[in-house]
Structure formats: C-alpha cells, structure tokens
Enzyme design. Sequence first.
Site, PDB file in Angstrom:
ATOM      1  CB  THR A 181      58.184  50.429  95.882  1.00 51.20           C
ATOM      2  OG1 THR A 181      59.310  49.600  95.871  1.00 51.20           O
ATOM      3  CG2 THR A 181      56.955  49.578  96.041  1.00 51.20           C
ATOM      4  NE  ARG A 209      67.044  44.214  96.481  1.00 47.58           N
ATOM      5  CZ  ARG A 209      66.003  45.007  96.733  1.00 47.58           C
ATOM      6  NH1 ARG A 209      64.981  45.021  95.910  1.00 47.58           N
ATOM      7  NH2 ARG A 209      65.980  45.762  97.800  1.00 47.58           N
ATOM      8  CB  VAL A 210      63.631  39.068  96.345  1.00 49.71           C
ATOM      9  CG1 VAL A 210      62.179  39.307  96.728  1.00 49.71           C
ATOM     10  CG2 VAL A 210      63.711  38.122  95.154  1.00 49.71           C
ATOM     11  N   GLY A 211      63.441  42.297  97.228  1.00 47.43           N
ATOM     12  CA  GLY A 211      63.313  43.198  98.374  1.00 47.43           C
ATOM     13  C   GLY A 211      62.098  42.865  99.215  1.00 47.43           C
ATOM     14  CG  ASP A 212      60.320  46.129 101.160  1.00 45.89           C
ATOM     15  OD1 ASP A 212      61.145  46.431 100.284  1.00 45.89           O
ATOM     16  OD2 ASP A 212      59.347  46.863 101.452  1.00 45.89           O
ATOM     17  CB  THR A 231      58.007  52.579  99.660  1.00 47.80           C
ATOM     18  OG1 THR A 231      59.038  52.951  98.752  1.00 47.80           O
ATOM     19  CG2 THR A 231      57.486  53.840 100.346  1.00 47.80           C
TER      20      THR A 231
HETATM   21  N1  ASP Z   1      61.245  48.478  98.828  1.00 46.48           N
HETATM   22  C1  ASP Z   1      61.688  48.370  97.467  1.00 46.48           C
HETATM   23  C2  ASP Z   1      62.771  47.326  97.368  1.00 46.48           C
HETATM   24  O1  ASP Z   1      63.656  47.313  98.200  1.00 46.48           O
HETATM   25  C3  ASP Z   1      62.186  49.651  96.923  1.00 46.48           C
HETATM   26  C4  ASP Z   1      61.386  50.860  97.322  1.00 46.48           C
HETATM   27  O2  ASP Z   1      60.386  50.790  98.006  1.00 46.48           O
HETATM   28  O3  ASP Z   1      61.762  51.953  96.929  1.00 46.48           O
HETATM   29  O4  ASP Z   1      62.754  46.572  96.427  1.00 46.48           O
END
Ligand code: ASP
Length: 300
Positions: A181, A209-212, A231
């Site tokens: 990210t 799919r959704v992350g943080d 991240t």
């Molecule tokens: N945090 C991001 C996600 O899970 C990926 C990342 O930070 O590398 O979508």
Amino acid sequence: MIHYGVIVHGGAGSPSHFSDGCKVACESAFGFIEAGKSALDAVVEAVRILEDDGRFNAGYGSALRLDGKTVEMDASVMDSKGKIGIVIAIRNVKNPIQVARAVLETPHVALAGEGATAFARKQGFAQFYKVSDYAMERYKEIKQKIKEGNLSGEDYRWKDYDIEKLWNYKSGSYKDILCDTVGSVAIDKKGMLAVANSTGGFSPMMQGRVGDSPMIGCGFYSGPACAVATTGMGEEIIKKMLAKTVYDMVANGKDIKKACELGIKMFSSEIKVGIIAISKEGYASMSNTGMASYTLTHFL
Ligand code: ASP
C-alpha cells in the site's frame, strides 16, 4: 518542535531500495507545504506520485485479483479537522487518491464499487486500465505458489481453503489465474495534519475484498494529536484498529515513536506491518520489514 514535514511509505511489503520512489513523492509533497499548501494537498500529491510509479501496489501498480485481470483499489484521505474521503473497490481510474479527495467534497464519507467509479467519471477522471509489469510479475509468482501448494508466510492462511469454492468472479476459474500500500502523513505550516492511503489490496484476493486502508481507525487516522497511516496485512490490522490505537496512545501523552513501536509489537513477526506517524512533537516511520519510506521535516 516540528514546523512542517512529510513522511511517505511504499508499503510493508516494499523493499527498502524502492525508497527512491518515496523520495520523489516526499520531495514533491514537501515542496507543496513549503509553498504554503495544506497538509491535505501534500499527502494527496505524495500518494498520487506513488500510484503512478508502477512498482508500488497502488494505482497503476495495483495487485491483480485472483482472476489475473480484475483491479480493485481502495484509497482514503483525512485531515485533523475531521474531513474524510474514501473510495472502496474502485475500478478503472488512474489515481484513486484523487477520487477519494473528491469524495471528501461531497456530503458522503465513502463511495464503493460501481458508484465510486461512476462518481469518478462524473468528476472527469478518465477511464484507465493498465497493469504494470511489476504487478504482473507479482501475480505470476503468487499463481505459481498456489499451483505448487508452496504457500508460506502470510500466504499460508490460504492453505486450508479451496480457492475454487471461494471463486466469486462472473466467469473463469482459479485454474486460469499478491502486499503493499502506499501512504503519506504530513503537517503543514499552520499545524494542520493529514493522512492519505492508496492500495491495490493484498494478494491473493477475492473480488470485493476490502482491507484496512479505506477503513477509518484501521488503516488511517488523523486528529489534532497526530496523523497515522498503517500498512500490512489488512485482515489483521482491522482486528486491532491499529491507526486509532496508535493515535490514542499519542493523544494520551505517549511519545510517537514509542506508540508506533508498541503498535508494531501487537503483531507476530510473520505478519507484515508498517506505521508512519507525525505530530508537532515528533514523527516515526517503522515496520517489521524493510519497508521503503522517506521523511522530510523542518524544525522550528
Ligand atoms: N493494508 C493493505 C491491505 O490489506 C495492504 C498493505 O498495506 O500492504 O489491503
């Protein structure tokens, strides 16, 4: 005391030698602040540059989903006055962070999927679909690992699942078939703070799919005490509401470096995680990987 400054990271999964890309983004954002622009303008500028780089998992460099074609991106921006703009699973735009910035000017906080893409078009953001060589290479690597059953580290969580059963694309199959990210935090000459995040997600990924990264308090938070971007593996970061946890420690008087250190320690070493944070009193950029990053500050 920090008068103004910018920190940029290239993702918990980015190698440290990619810091040259972070340097270019950081210098440009720092120039914005020196010219009197806001922290909000600066973080959006930094993230826009990284989205266009192609090596980072955001914008043009975004990771491909399991089908090897779909690109869905998340981006978020927030300042210390509480202004927020988020896009989730947006497709076919070059710079999701600029769309997130445009959402901030609407009555909403977040737009997702087709609505987010339609909003982008209405705002004049052109259609864009291009996969960088780097993103394609990463996709091939993960495909190979899945094929060979050679999953390790963070990919290991996929080992007990039948990907065919989880396949939620309209067509194709897994048989036809990656973490980073980018983020930036800044403080401007007026003492305003801001954070921006942009990501192509975390492979392997199902559709939707959704992350943080677009979740307030998880991937980002900014208030009067500091601005924080995180991240790493989104599924784990969400469970710990990492950005707000670090923010609260700083708001309660903890030193910013110590707060970030404690934040990283909340995760076991096989979970990649990185945090950048800035306040009037100090800043921190750390990870349990060799994360690419760059910092520029001007002290009073
Ligand atoms: N945090 C991001 C996600 O899970 C990926 C990342 O930070 O590398 O979508």
